[in-house]
Design a protein around this motif. Structure first.
Motif, mmCIF file in Angstrom:
data_model
loop_
_atom_site.group_PDB
_atom_site.id
_atom_site.type_symbol
_atom_site.label_atom_id
_atom_site.label_comp_id
_atom_site.label_asym_id
_atom_site.label_seq_id
_atom_site.Cartn_x
_atom_site.Cartn_y
_atom_site.Cartn_z
ATOM 1 N N ARG A 89 0.834 -1.216 0.000
ATOM 2 C CA ARG A 89 0.000 0.000 0.000
ATOM 3 C C ARG A 89 0.867 1.264 0.000
ATOM 4 N NH1 ARG A 89 -3.416 2.274 4.837
ATOM 5 N NH2 ARG A 89 -4.829 3.633 3.718
ATOM 6 N N TRP A 90 1.961 1.254 0.739
ATOM 7 C CA TRP A 90 2.871 2.390 0.801
ATOM 8 C C TRP A 90 3.436 2.710 -0.578
ATOM 9 C CZ3 TRP A 90 8.053 2.963 -0.419
ATOM 10 C CH2 TRP A 90 8.658 4.131 0.015
ATOM 11 N N SER A 91 3.907 1.696 -1.287
ATOM 12 C CA SER A 91 4.528 1.945 -2.592
ATOM 13 C C SER A 91 3.510 2.428 -3.621
ATOM 14 C CB SER A 91 5.282 0.704 -3.097
ATOM 15 O OG SER A 91 4.428 -0.410 -3.194
ATOM 16 N N VAL A 92 2.266 1.955 -3.537
ATOM 17 C CA VAL A 92 1.209 2.454 -4.430
ATOM 18 C C VAL A 92 0.935 3.924 -4.133
ATOM 19 C CG1 VAL A 92 -1.234 2.255 -5.047
ATOM 20 C CG2 VAL A 92 0.154 0.186 -4.800
ATOM 21 N N ALA A 93 0.816 4.258 -2.851
ATOM 22 C CA ALA A 93 0.553 5.651 -2.465
ATOM 23 C C ALA A 93 1.699 6.562 -2.894
ATOM 24 C CB ALA A 93 0.329 5.745 -0.954
ATOM 25 N N ILE A 94 2.932 6.107 -2.721
ATOM 26 C CA ILE A 94 4.094 6.912 -3.110
ATOM 27 C C ILE A 94 4.142 7.089 -4.629
ATOM 28 C CG2 ILE A 94 6.632 6.904 -3.206
ATOM 29 C CD1 ILE A 94 5.504 7.803 -0.504
ATOM 30 N N LEU A 95 3.857 6.040 -5.376
ATOM 31 C CA LEU A 95 3.832 6.151 -6.837
ATOM 32 C C LEU A 95 2.786 7.166 -7.283
ATOM 33 C CD1 LEU A 95 4.698 5.248 -9.681
ATOM 34 C CD2 LEU A 95 2.943 3.457 -9.512
ATOM 35 N N LEU A 96 1.577 7.058 -6.747
ATOM 36 C CA LEU A 96 0.517 7.999 -7.111
ATOM 37 C C LEU A 96 0.853 9.424 -6.662
ATOM 38 C CD1 LEU A 96 -2.618 5.804 -6.328
ATOM 39 C CD2 LEU A 96 -1.641 6.349 -8.583
ATOM 40 N N LYS A 97 1.474 9.536 -5.489
ATOM 41 C CA LYS A 97 1.901 10.850 -4.999
ATOM 42 C C LYS A 97 2.906 11.465 -5.968
ATOM 43 C CE LYS A 97 4.670 12.928 -1.317
ATOM 44 N NZ LYS A 97 5.310 12.742 -0.019
ATOM 45 N N GLN A 149 -3.465 23.265 -9.676
ATOM 46 C CA GLN A 149 -2.370 23.065 -8.720
ATOM 47 C C GLN A 149 -2.907 22.768 -7.320
ATOM 48 O OE1 GLN A 149 0.646 22.569 -9.626
ATOM 49 N NE2 GLN A 149 1.740 24.464 -9.964
ATOM 50 N N LEU A 150 -3.950 23.504 -6.922
ATOM 51 C CA LEU A 150 -4.545 23.289 -5.604
ATOM 52 C C LEU A 150 -5.106 21.875 -5.476
ATOM 53 C CD1 LEU A 150 -5.383 24.376 -2.831
ATOM 54 C CD2 LEU A 150 -7.454 25.287 -3.905
ATOM 55 N N LEU A 151 -5.845 21.427 -6.476
ATOM 56 C CA LEU A 151 -6.406 20.073 -6.433
ATOM 57 C C LEU A 151 -5.311 19.011 -6.399
ATOM 58 C CD1 LEU A 151 -9.424 20.475 -8.878
ATOM 59 C CD2 LEU A 151 -9.483 20.316 -6.380
ATOM 60 N N LEU A 152 -4.282 19.202 -7.225
ATOM 61 C CA LEU A 152 -3.171 18.249 -7.226
ATOM 62 C C LEU A 152 -2.442 18.250 -5.879
ATOM 63 C CD1 LEU A 152 -1.710 18.739 -10.817
ATOM 64 C CD2 LEU A 152 -2.843 16.690 -9.914
ATOM 65 N N LEU A 157 -1.129 15.581 -0.733
ATOM 66 C CA LEU A 157 -1.167 15.531 0.734
ATOM 67 C C LEU A 157 -1.951 14.321 1.240
ATOM 68 C CD1 LEU A 157 -1.634 19.314 1.561
ATOM 69 C CD2 LEU A 157 0.449 17.936 1.837
ATOM 70 N N ILE A 158 -3.061 14.000 0.586
ATOM 71 C CA ILE A 158 -3.847 12.817 0.972
ATOM 72 C C ILE A 158 -3.029 11.545 0.759
ATOM 73 C CG2 ILE A 158 -5.845 11.397 0.321
ATOM 74 C CD1 ILE A 158 -7.328 14.091 -0.216
ATOM 75 N N ILE A 162 -1.797 8.631 3.380
ATOM 76 C CA ILE A 162 -1.986 7.188 3.156
ATOM 77 C C ILE A 162 -0.663 6.458 3.307
ATOM 78 C CG2 ILE A 162 -2.587 5.440 1.445
ATOM 79 C CD1 ILE A 162 -4.758 7.449 0.438
ATOM 80 N N ALA A 163 0.384 7.002 2.711
ATOM 81 C CA ALA A 163 1.712 6.350 2.805
ATOM 82 C C ALA A 163 2.196 6.326 4.246
ATOM 83 C CB ALA A 163 2.715 7.091 1.916
#
Length: 166
Positions: A89-97, A149-152, A157-158, A162-163
């Motif tokens: 889960r951490w690596s998925v969150a980091i990739l998406l981040k 930019q704000l939405l991204l 941050l979300i 998660i990560a």
């Protein structure tokens, strides 16, 4: 890795995040909603130009700090098992981040090297021509980009949260 290096990395990362995202929040949520009011557009052109010239170097410096400190933190994390190793889960969150972060960098690059030079050219034309007119489309485009930019940044941050909880 020594604790002091990781502490310095986290501190620098949080400061750079506050500077960059704080500037985006200020512009997207407070400044542009007022600046886009037709009665205020002429009055806001110069302050916006001054804000851009002050914020852009801080934003790019924040970007460099975020990359350096983020790489330090990532490699020190127990969940990290290699570049593009998507195993938990951490690596998925980091990739998406990082994908969201790359989107933010892309928008910032467009603003810096495409949109802001157009602003500068328009201001020069307006200063030296009696027949030139202001193009409110540039202001609207800048406002839309700041909201993107704000939405991204909210997404980033979300995904960070998660990560951290993974």
């Amino acid at each position: 890795m020594p604790d002091w290096v990781l502490t310095a990395s986290y501190s620098a990362h949080m400061l750079a995040t506050v500077l960059w995202i704080g500037g985006i929040v200020f512009q997207a949520a407070l400044l542009f909603p007022v600046a886009l009011k037709p009665q205020f557009v002429p009055e806001f052109r110069k302050p916006l130009a001054m804000l851009r010239s002050r914020f852009q170097p801080l934003a790019w410096l924040s970007l460099a700090v975020l990359i350096g400190s983020g790489l330090t933190q990532m490699t020190a994390n127990a969940n990290y098992s290699g570049l593009l190793a998507i195993e938990n889960r951490w690596s998925v969150a980091i990739l998406l981040k990082h994908m969201g972060f790359a989107g933010m960098v892309g928008v910032m690059a467009y603003q810096t090297w495409v949109l802001y030079p157009r602003w500068s050219r328009l201001e020069l034309i307006l200063a030296h021509s009696d027949q030139a007119t202001f193009d409110p489309g540039l202001l609207r485009r800048e406002s839309v980009l700041m909201r993107v930019q704000l939405l991204l940044s909210i997404l980033v941050l979300i995904l960070t949260a998660i990560a951290r909880t993974s």
